[in-house]
Design an enzyme around this catalytic site. Sequence first.
Site, PDB file in Angstrom:
ATOM      1  CG  ASP A  69      -1.866   1.167   1.293  1.00 25.96           C
ATOM      2  OD1 ASP A  69      -1.651   2.156   0.548  1.00 25.96           O
ATOM      3  OD2 ASP A  69      -2.822   1.106   2.095  1.00 25.96           O
ATOM      4  CE1 TYR A 167      -7.799  11.419 -10.920  1.00 25.77           C
ATOM      5  CE2 TYR A 167      -8.477  12.947 -12.646  1.00 25.77           C
ATOM      6  CZ  TYR A 167      -7.741  11.853 -12.233  1.00 25.77           C
ATOM      7  OH  TYR A 167      -6.928  11.190 -13.131  1.00 25.77           O
ATOM      8  CE  LYS A 171      -2.897  11.306 -12.683  1.00 21.23           C
ATOM      9  NZ  LYS A 171      -2.653   9.936 -12.232  1.00 21.23           N
TER      10      LYS A 171
END
Length: 275
Positions: A69, A167, A171
């Site tokens: 992870d 998002y 990003k």
Amino acid sequence: MSLRDKTIFISGGSRGIGLEIAKQAARAGANVAIAAKTVEAHPKLPGTIYSAAEEIQAQGGMCLPLQVDIRDEQQVLAAVQQVADRFGGVDVLVNNASAINLTATEATPIKRFDLMFGVNVRGTFLCTQACLPHLKRSAERGRNPHVLTLSPPLHMQARWFAPHVAYTMAKYGMSMCVLGHAEEFRPYGIAVNALWPRTVIQTAALQMIPGIRPEHCRSPLIMAEAAMAVLGREAATTTGNFFIDEEVLAAAGVRDFDRYSVVPGSRELLPDLFL
């Protein structure tokens, strides 16, 4: 610059673009480590780190699959050390792992917000930080070290934020790592670049984008071959770039882009986000 006998650490890599990059790297003779979470088959998502490793090794390279992870510091540090112990170092880092959720503010659960920032921003920074000592040694040994992050050019325009603020911020956080690390690592001779697709790529992430059909997409192969072209450039003179897959391949002499279309001959290819 050849990738033969180089060691590549790829976050994610059990499917999609990450897997295709890993396969291309193996075909070039590289040692590949994939750091991803999937160890058991998922009913909706193809592949595990073990099935991916089989595909990668079938291309001729070595593969070390690691259950990681990338939000967890100790797991990442242990994985990078395991790769270094197995292969003698790390020459290339591909920050591929990413979480996506194209939702407006009211429709974005904070749990999902945290996931995107944990994977995209924290994960990219953490993997880069963990690999950095090995990348420095790679530079000292003249092995052409690269960090390649799959993130978009930075365009601070409201139209890229308004539909999915969380998002876009997550990003763009990856892209900001590229911007900063390229300059920070320049004195060491470590290249840091971003790569982004000109068109939509057919991956499992498309489940998050309604209305996308195969004829709108290119295959992950175009990103993988563009990644190989970037990683083959000289690190000392190729850093701080926000590359677009099609432009990289065109510069490398590719003229036939139809072979990357999921539906050959399609004239309905859609541009990816942020372009």
